[in-house]
Design a protein around this motif. Structure first.
Motif, short mmCIF file in Angstrom:
data_model
loop_
_atom_site.label_atom_id
_atom_site.label_comp_id
_atom_site.label_asym_id
_atom_site.label_seq_id
_atom_site.Cartn_x
_atom_site.Cartn_y
_atom_site.Cartn_z
N LEU A 149 37.17 35.42 33.45
CA LEU A 149 37.56 36.16 32.25
C LEU A 149 38.26 37.47 32.57
O LEU A 149 38.88 38.07 31.70
CB LEU A 149 36.31 36.43 31.40
N GLY A 150 38.17 37.91 33.81
CA GLY A 150 38.89 39.11 34.22
C GLY A 150 40.40 38.94 34.09
O GLY A 150 41.13 39.93 33.98
N TYR A 151 40.84 37.69 34.08
CA TYR A 151 42.27 37.41 33.93
C TYR A 151 42.80 38.02 32.63
O TYR A 151 43.86 38.65 32.61
CB TYR A 151 42.51 35.90 33.94
N PHE A 152 42.03 37.86 31.54
CA PHE A 152 42.47 38.38 30.25
C PHE A 152 42.46 39.91 30.24
O PHE A 152 43.35 40.54 29.68
CB PHE A 152 41.57 37.85 29.13
N ILE A 153 41.45 40.49 30.90
CA ILE A 153 41.34 41.94 30.90
C ILE A 153 42.47 42.58 31.69
O ILE A 153 43.18 43.47 31.20
CB ILE A 153 39.97 42.37 31.47
N PHE A 154 42.67 42.11 32.93
CA PHE A 154 43.68 42.74 33.79
C PHE A 154 45.10 42.36 33.37
O PHE A 154 46.02 43.18 33.46
CB PHE A 154 43.42 42.38 35.25
N GLY A 172 47.97 44.99 32.14
CA GLY A 172 49.33 44.96 32.68
C GLY A 172 50.39 44.81 31.60
O GLY A 172 51.50 45.33 31.73
N ARG A 173 50.05 44.11 30.52
CA ARG A 173 51.01 43.87 29.44
C ARG A 173 50.82 44.84 28.27
O ARG A 173 51.49 44.70 27.24
CB ARG A 173 50.85 42.44 28.92
N ALA A 174 49.88 45.77 28.43
CA ALA A 174 49.56 46.70 27.35
C ALA A 174 49.19 45.97 26.07
O ALA A 174 49.54 46.36 24.97
CB ALA A 174 50.73 47.66 27.10
N ASN A 175 48.45 44.86 26.26
CA ASN A 175 48.03 44.03 25.14
C ASN A 175 46.55 44.31 24.84
O ASN A 175 45.65 43.79 25.51
CB ASN A 175 48.23 42.55 25.48
N PHE A 176 46.30 45.15 23.83
CA PHE A 176 44.94 45.56 23.52
C PHE A 176 44.06 44.38 23.10
O PHE A 176 42.89 44.29 23.49
CB PHE A 176 44.96 46.62 22.41
N LEU A 177 44.59 43.48 22.30
CA LEU A 177 43.80 42.34 21.82
C LEU A 177 43.37 41.44 22.97
O LEU A 177 42.27 40.89 22.95
CB LEU A 177 44.61 41.55 20.79
N MET A 178 44.23 41.29 23.98
CA MET A 178 43.91 40.46 25.13
C MET A 178 42.76 41.08 25.94
O MET A 178 41.83 40.39 26.36
CB MET A 178 45.15 40.30 26.01
N VAL A 179 42.84 42.40 26.12
CA VAL A 179 41.78 43.11 26.83
C VAL A 179 40.48 43.03 26.05
O VAL A 179 39.41 42.76 26.60
CB VAL A 179 42.18 44.58 27.06
N LEU A 180 40.56 43.26 24.75
CA LEU A 180 39.37 43.26 23.90
C LEU A 180 38.71 41.89 23.87
O LEU A 180 37.48 41.79 23.96
CB LEU A 180 39.75 43.68 22.48
N SER A 181 39.50 40.84 23.78
CA SER A 181 38.93 39.48 23.73
C SER A 181 38.20 39.16 25.04
O SER A 181 37.10 38.60 25.02
CB SER A 181 40.02 38.45 23.45
#
Length: 211
Positions: A154-159, A163-172
């Motif tokens: 799940l670290g893939y979504f966070i990092f 890198g993409r400045a995608n808050f929703l991806m980090v939050l999910s």
């Protein structure tokens, strides 16, 4: 879903190894306070190493045998991070048993091994399981770094989200990791309740109304 299963796989492969190593060590040092101090101190030093740095060290150490990238360094890093809570709780639990109870057991003819497995171990289960729960919850969070060494999770979504400045991806990613940690902790609490001897369980006492 694939990254979730990979995250779970990394945790479920690393923590059992940690338990297999830590619990026997805790038993072995339970009657050796000087050795216990050294072992716990070494494990404490391992805990002070930043998670990401420990993953990097595992990559470098395993690189000569071509295991530096993938699930192996992730498993070893999480396993090393999980040693302290299990060893410390096992040691503390076994040494918290009342000396009077041990003397009574010796008085009825129980051997040292019988005292360990019939008296100390059953009384120590709640504290040992608390250490195991702490180690697993810690492992779930540390396993987010597994994606950085090619192990997925799940670290893939966070990092990737960072890198993409995608808050929703980090939050999910963060929410799923948190939910996984809470879910596993609750499951292990049920296991702890099942393993704990009935006499050690705290049951609510019903109060009778006096009229």
């Amino acid at each position: 879903m694939l990254q979730f299963l990979q995250h779970l796989k990394v945790v479920l492969l690393s923590i059992p190894f940690s338990i297999i190593i830590s619990v026997p060590i805790g038993f072995f040092i339970s009657g050796k306070p000087k050795l216990a101090k050294i072992i716990i101190y070494i494990c404490s030093i391992l805990m002070t190493i930043p998670s990401l740095a420990l993953f990097g060290i595992m990559v470098v150490v395993l690189a000569p045998v071509k295991l530096g990238i993938g699930i192996t360094p992730a498993i070893l890093a999480i396993m090393m991070y999980s040693l302290l809570p299990i060893i410390r709780n096992t040691y503390a639990a076994l040494n918290s048993v009342s000396p009077r109870m041990i003397e009574a057991a010796k008085g009825i003819g129980l051997t040292g091994q019988q005292i360990l497995f019939r008296i100390k171990l059953p009384l120590s289960i709640p504290v040992i399981m608390a250490g195991v729960r702490n180690a697993i919850v810690l492992g779930v969070s540390v396993a987010t770094y597994a994606s950085l060494v090619g192990a997925g999770g799940l670290g893939y979504f966070i990092f990737s989200g960072i890198g993409r400045a995608n808050f929703l991806m980090v939050l999910s990613g963060a929410l799923v990791v948190s939910a996984l940690g809470i879910g596993i902790n609750m499951l292990l609490m049920k296991v702890e309740e099942w393993l704990t001897p009935r006499g050690l369980k705290i049951t609510p006492v019903s109060e009778e109304r006096i009229e």
